[in-house]
Design a protein around this motif. Structure first.
Motif, PDB file in Angstrom:
ATOM      1  N   LYS A   3       0.837  -1.191   0.000  1.00 57.07           N
ATOM      2  CA  LYS A   3       0.000   0.000   0.000  1.00 57.07           C
ATOM      3  C   LYS A   3       0.871   1.240   0.000  1.00 57.07           C
ATOM      4  CE  LYS A   3      -2.981  -2.376   3.301  1.00 57.07           C
ATOM      5  NZ  LYS A   3      -1.963  -3.095   4.095  1.00 57.07           N
ATOM      6  N   GLY A   4       1.339   1.603  -1.101  1.00 59.06           N
ATOM      7  CA  GLY A   4       2.031   2.869  -1.231  1.00 59.06           C
ATOM      8  C   GLY A   4       3.468   2.929  -0.751  1.00 59.06           C
ATOM      9  N   PRO A   5       3.669   3.089   0.539  1.00 61.82           N
ATOM     10  CA  PRO A   5       4.978   3.475   1.024  1.00 61.82           C
ATOM     11  C   PRO A   5       6.125   2.610   0.512  1.00 61.82           C
ATOM     12  CG  PRO A   5       3.414   3.418   2.830  1.00 61.82           C
ATOM     13  CD  PRO A   5       2.693   2.949   1.614  1.00 61.82           C
ATOM     14  N   SER A   6       5.899   1.316   0.431  1.00 60.57           N
ATOM     15  CA  SER A   6       7.023   0.442   0.130  1.00 60.57           C
ATOM     16  C   SER A   6       7.564   0.647  -1.285  1.00 60.57           C
ATOM     17  CB  SER A   6       6.620  -1.007   0.331  1.00 60.57           C
ATOM     18  OG  SER A   6       5.534  -1.297  -0.501  1.00 60.57           O
ATOM     19  N   PHE A   7       6.740   1.147  -2.207  1.00 59.98           N
ATOM     20  CA  PHE A   7       7.315   1.322  -3.537  1.00 59.98           C
ATOM     21  C   PHE A   7       7.445   2.792  -3.929  1.00 59.98           C
ATOM     22  CE2 PHE A   7       2.786   0.297  -4.344  1.00 59.98           C
ATOM     23  CZ  PHE A   7       2.383   1.501  -4.884  1.00 59.98           C
ATOM     24  N   LEU A   8       7.184   3.663  -2.985  1.00 56.24           N
ATOM     25  CA  LEU A   8       7.192   5.083  -3.320  1.00 56.24           C
ATOM     26  C   LEU A   8       8.494   5.544  -3.951  1.00 56.24           C
ATOM     27  CD1 LEU A   8       5.286   7.094  -0.611  1.00 56.24           C
ATOM     28  CD2 LEU A   8       4.853   6.946  -3.064  1.00 56.24           C
ATOM     29  N   PHE A   9       9.589   5.005  -3.454  1.00 59.94           N
ATOM     30  CA  PHE A   9      10.861   5.521  -3.928  1.00 59.94           C
ATOM     31  C   PHE A   9      11.620   4.546  -4.800  1.00 59.94           C
ATOM     32  CE2 PHE A   9       9.576   8.620  -1.089  1.00 59.94           C
ATOM     33  CZ  PHE A   9      10.139   9.785  -1.580  1.00 59.94           C
ATOM     34  N   ALA A  10      10.837   3.675  -5.386  1.00 59.39           N
ATOM     35  CA  ALA A  10      11.451   2.637  -6.200  1.00 59.39           C
ATOM     36  C   ALA A  10      12.246   3.236  -7.339  1.00 59.39           C
ATOM     37  CB  ALA A  10      10.366   1.725  -6.747  1.00 59.39           C
ATOM     38  N   GLY A  11      13.439   2.726  -7.493  1.00 57.17           N
ATOM     39  CA  GLY A  11      14.188   2.981  -8.709  1.00 57.17           C
ATOM     40  C   GLY A  11      14.713   4.381  -8.915  1.00 57.17           C
ATOM     41  N   ILE A 118       3.376  -7.846  -9.923  1.00 57.24           N
ATOM     42  CA  ILE A 118       4.608  -7.918  -9.134  1.00 57.24           C
ATOM     43  C   ILE A 118       4.392  -7.153  -7.824  1.00 57.24           C
ATOM     44  CG2 ILE A 118       7.048  -7.258  -9.038  1.00 57.24           C
ATOM     45  CD1 ILE A 118       6.956  -7.242 -12.166  1.00 57.24           C
ATOM     46  N   HIS A 119       4.674  -7.808  -6.712  1.00 51.62           N
ATOM     47  CA  HIS A 119       4.544  -7.131  -5.426  1.00 51.62           C
ATOM     48  C   HIS A 119       5.908  -7.047  -4.778  1.00 51.62           C
ATOM     49  CE1 HIS A 119       0.308  -7.791  -6.024  1.00 51.62           C
ATOM     50  NE2 HIS A 119       0.554  -9.068  -6.208  1.00 51.62           N
ATOM     51  N   VAL A 120       6.253  -5.858  -4.336  1.00 53.65           N
ATOM     52  CA  VAL A 120       7.575  -5.712  -3.724  1.00 53.65           C
ATOM     53  C   VAL A 120       7.455  -5.093  -2.343  1.00 53.65           C
ATOM     54  CG1 VAL A 120       8.820  -5.489  -5.895  1.00 53.65           C
ATOM     55  CG2 VAL A 120       7.897  -3.454  -4.807  1.00 53.65           C
ATOM     56  N   SER A 121       8.382  -5.421  -1.476  1.00 51.55           N
ATOM     57  CA  SER A 121       8.554  -4.644  -0.263  1.00 51.55           C
ATOM     58  C   SER A 121      10.033  -4.503   0.036  1.00 51.55           C
ATOM     59  CB  SER A 121       7.806  -5.264   0.922  1.00 51.55           C
ATOM     60  OG  SER A 121       7.451  -6.575   0.693  1.00 51.55           O
ATOM     61  N   GLY A 122      10.350  -3.489   0.812  1.00 51.66           N
ATOM     62  CA  GLY A 122      11.749  -3.158   1.046  1.00 51.66           C
ATOM     63  C   GLY A 122      11.960  -1.711   0.640  1.00 51.66           C
ATOM     64  N   ALA A 123      13.057  -1.157   1.114  1.00 51.78           N
ATOM     65  CA  ALA A 123      13.305   0.257   0.837  1.00 51.78           C
ATOM     66  C   ALA A 123      13.878   0.450  -0.565  1.00 51.78           C
ATOM     67  CB  ALA A 123      14.279   0.808   1.874  1.00 51.78           C
ATOM     68  N   ASN A 124      13.463   1.483  -1.231  1.00 50.95           N
ATOM     69  CA  ASN A 124      14.044   1.884  -2.524  1.00 50.95           C
ATOM     70  C   ASN A 124      14.227   0.734  -3.503  1.00 50.95           C
ATOM     71  OD1 ASN A 124      14.394   4.493  -1.387  1.00 50.95           O
ATOM     72  ND2 ASN A 124      16.228   3.712  -0.369  1.00 50.95           N
ATOM     73  N   VAL A 125      13.146   0.116  -3.851  1.00 47.93           N
ATOM     74  CA  VAL A 125      13.234  -1.012  -4.787  1.00 47.93           C
ATOM     75  C   VAL A 125      13.508  -0.492  -6.196  1.00 47.93           C
ATOM     76  CG1 VAL A 125      12.019  -3.002  -5.732  1.00 47.93           C
ATOM     77  CG2 VAL A 125      11.614  -2.303  -3.365  1.00 47.93           C
ATOM     78  N   PRO A 126      14.544  -1.011  -6.841  1.00 47.16           N
ATOM     79  CA  PRO A 126      14.873  -0.542  -8.191  1.00 47.16           C
ATOM     80  C   PRO A 126      13.723  -0.733  -9.177  1.00 47.16           C
ATOM     81  CG  PRO A 126      16.641  -1.894  -7.312  1.00 47.16           C
ATOM     82  CD  PRO A 126      15.505  -2.001  -6.354  1.00 47.16           C
ATOM     83  N   SER A 127      13.678   0.123 -10.164  1.00 52.33           N
ATOM     84  CA  SER A 127      12.641   0.043 -11.198  1.00 52.33           C
ATOM     85  C   SER A 127      12.669  -1.295 -11.905  1.00 52.33           C
ATOM     86  CB  SER A 127      12.879   1.113 -12.258  1.00 52.33           C
ATOM     87  OG  SER A 127      12.542   2.369 -11.762  1.00 52.33           O
ATOM     88  N   PRO A 128      11.504  -1.832 -12.204  1.00 51.37           N
ATOM     89  CA  PRO A 128      11.480  -3.090 -12.960  1.00 51.37           C
ATOM     90  C   PRO A 128      12.004  -2.898 -14.373  1.00 51.37           C
ATOM     91  CG  PRO A 128       9.248  -2.231 -12.669  1.00 51.37           C
ATOM     92  CD  PRO A 128      10.143  -1.371 -11.854  1.00 51.37           C
ATOM     93  N   LEU A 129      12.370  -4.026 -14.954  1.00 50.84           N
ATOM     94  CA  LEU A 129      12.940  -4.053 -16.294  1.00 50.84           C
ATOM     95  C   LEU A 129      11.825  -4.032 -17.331  1.00 50.84           C
ATOM     96  CD1 LEU A 129      16.035  -4.501 -16.718  1.00 50.84           C
ATOM     97  CD2 LEU A 129      15.514  -6.905 -17.090  1.00 50.84           C
ATOM     98  N   ARG A 130      11.901  -3.113 -18.263  1.00 53.51           N
ATOM     99  CA  ARG A 130      10.883  -3.073 -19.323  1.00 53.51           C
ATOM    100  C   ARG A 130      11.215  -4.043 -20.441  1.00 53.51           C
ATOM    101  NH1 ARG A 130       9.948   0.593 -15.248  1.00 53.51           N
ATOM    102  NH2 ARG A 130       8.025   1.739 -15.619  1.00 53.51           N
ATOM    103  N   THR A 131      12.477  -4.087 -20.785  1.00 54.19           N
ATOM    104  CA  THR A 131      12.923  -4.970 -21.871  1.00 54.19           C
ATOM    105  C   THR A 131      14.302  -5.520 -21.528  1.00 54.19           C
ATOM    106  OG1 THR A 131      14.082  -3.168 -22.948  1.00 54.19           O
ATOM    107  CG2 THR A 131      11.805  -3.554 -23.637  1.00 54.19           C
ATOM    108  N   PHE A 132      14.706  -6.565 -22.230  1.00 52.47           N
ATOM    109  CA  PHE A 132      16.066  -7.073 -22.029  1.00 52.47           C
ATOM    110  C   PHE A 132      17.098  -6.055 -22.502  1.00 52.47           C
ATOM    111  CE2 PHE A 132      14.346 -11.567 -21.857  1.00 52.47           C
ATOM    112  CZ  PHE A 132      14.767 -11.790 -20.555  1.00 52.47           C
TER     113      PHE A 132
END
Length: 531
Positions: A3-11, A118-132
């Motif tokens: 719910k919000g906070p965990s991915f706020l600063f992703a990537g 995709i569900h993530v938790s943890g601080a500052n999760v890097p942006s997911p990969l769009r393409t190889f």
DNA sequence: AAAAAAC
């Protein structure tokens, strides 16, 4: 689910924040240096790791998650909230252009993750990969790897690859749960090869642990395929290697092993794992199985004493206790879940079939083969003896059957797998030895001849079919004796979109630990009666 | 409870 906070600063990465993260990591490392001896799953208990682990988990269960101190590890999104607020302040102080860009990126990542479940938790999760292709634009991937990916038909990353690869490439520890056949192997091999960059004689640099020899062999092959064109030394810990090599001076880029063999190599052969930069525990929940492999894993994790090591756990089933253990050893870990945790792959058509008795099972199997046999087919049974017995029964039929279990010799096991892969055998009868991780191309049907031992066993067994986007079928036979265990499996079927008769879902919930009935012999007919 | 994991 977050719910919000965990991915706020992703990537996002701008210097101020990077500094803050680095500082946090630096502090962590300081602390872990002091705790070096306790750096294990069993927190310093040296006598009986297994008991220690059990009590450790219990202890931890009573405490709240907040009780994890000294290790700045995975945190629930709630606990992350203050940290995120701080980050917010920083951003608000910063130039508004950066702030806008940041928010946009966060938004994009959130939408993207949602799209791929995709569900993530943890601080500052890097942006997911769009393409190889992003592997080279974002992470400087070398051309040989992109070439190999293309050559083997990897066009688009799967959800687990999209998220786990950038996480590991950002040197973040990771535990990942994604359905069977959804590309977990590539998700850890790819960043591993990129991180190692090029071959070096500088000790053992990466270790992958697998619960069975078959899986270790398969992973080695995949790894070599992907590394083609680079000069990496990729070694499988086989008997010959242990015998013929002075392991105390042994060096390779990637070492793949089963836990026990590696533990012995540490203890007797003084193999040096202190330079390992990258450790993968594949089928992590199996490796952590209590009373089993756990005590062999612990010394291996300890022996990998490099403070900047990046460890990761992968499985399709990740029970809470494994997550607890993971949290206790990992730094700043990211948790990646694709779909819902502990569910069967949705590309498998699952069926339950009542077979009445043991004899009924054999009849049902023969009949079903007579009507339509659509190989390759995998049949799982409960024990080695039953595997041998069923093999004996089918060998008289006009069916090309193979069998695999741990009573066979290494060569026999390898042949059983190879023959099945090559299509020489149509039907492979197996114990749970190949229930996990094995990737047989195009298995059409998995038959649970014997009811599986657990929900996890069920998920992994049927996960040998319906892989990499293909569809598959799974049939589970059951008898009167299995009915108490039916509900559990039926719920898994329902959760992955299969229809289940409603009476099963109203069965009483299983309480306590009833153990599964001991099965009689496969055929109720005495062998002597045959003329 | 069984299976798997070494020598």
């Amino acid at each position: 689910m977050e719910k919000g906070p965990s991915f706020l600063f992703a990537g996002v990465s701008f210097d101020k924040k990077k500094f803050a993260t680095d500082l946090a990591r630096f502090k962590e490392n300081k602390e872990s240096e002091n705790l070096a001896d306790d750096f294990s799953f069993v927190e310093g208990e040296k006598t009986d790791p297994e008991k220690a682990m059990v009590s450790f988990v219990k202890k931890r269960k009573r405490k709240s998650i907040a009780g994890v101190e000294g290790f700045n590890v995975f945190k629930s999104s709630k606990q992350l909230a203050p940290a995120v607020d701080k980050e917010k302040e920083k951003v608000e102080d910063g130039p508004s252009k950066a702030k806008k860009e940041l928010n946009k990126q966060i938004e994009r990542d959130a939408v993207f993750r949602k799209k791929y479940n995709i569900h993530v938790s943890g601080a500052n999760v890097p942006s997911p990969l769009r393409t190889f292709a992003e592997l080279s634009s974002r992470f400087g991937c070398e051309s040989y790897l992109l070439r190999n990916l293309a050559e083997h038909g990897y066009k688009e990353p799967t959800p687990i690859q999209r998220q786990a690869i950038p996480v590991l490439l950002s040197d973040r520890e990771c535990f990942a749960c994604a359905p069977t056949g959804s590309g977990k192997t590539l998700a850890f091999l790819c960043p591993m090869l990129m991180k190692l960059r090029c071959a070096s004689k500088d000790g053992i640099r990466a270790v992958i642990l697998c619960p069975t020899r078959e899986l270790a062999t398969q992973t080695t092959r995949e790894c070599k395929k992907l590394a083609k064109g680079n000069k990496f030394q990729i070694k499988l810990m086989k008997k010959e290697l242990v015998r013929s090599t002075d392991l105390s001076k042994f060096s390779c880029d990637i070492l793949i092993s089963t836990p026990l063999r590696l533990r012995l190599a540490i203890r007797r052969k003084k193999i040096d794992l202190s330079r390992v930069e990258y450790l993968v525990l594949d089928e992590a929940d199996k490796l952590f199985e209590v009373g089993n492999l756990l005590k062999h894993i612990d010394p291996v994790v300890k022996a990998c004493s490099n403070p900047s090591i990046v460890r990761s756990l992968f499985s399709a089933t990740l029970p809470d206790f494994v997550e607890e253990l993971a949290r206790s050893i990992m730094h700043d870990a990211v948790r990646v879940i694709v779909g819902r945790k502990n569910t069967a792959s949705e590309s498998i058509k699952q069926k339950l079939v009542f077979a009445g008795s043991e004899e009924g099972k054999l009849l049902a199997l023969r009949q079903s083969f007579a009507e339509s046999l659509n190989p390759p087919v995998l049949i799982f049974v409960q024990s080695k003896d039953r595997a041998k017995e069923l093999y004996g029964e089918l060998a008289f039929d006009d069916i090309r059957a193979g069998v695999i279990h741990s009573d066979l010799s290494q060569t026999q096991r390898e042949n059983a797998v190879d023959d099945f892969r090559a299509g020489k055998t149509w039907v492979l009868i197996a114990t749970d030895v190949i229930a996990r991780g094995m990737d047989f191309k195009g298995v059409n049907c998995v038959i649970n001849y014997d009811f599986p031992d657990s929900g996890a066993a069920y998920i992994h067994r049927i996960g040998r079919t319906g892989r990499a986007g293909r569809s598959g079928e799974a049939i589970t036979l059951y008898t009167e004796d299995d009915i108490p265990f039916l509900r559990n499996i039926a719920n898994l079927m329902k959760a992955s979109g299969c229809e289940v008769p409603s009476w099963i879902l109203t069965l009483p919930k299983l309480k306590g630990k009833k153990h599964r009935p001991r099965r009689e012999s496969i055929s109720t007919k005495p062998k002597d009666d045959e003329e």
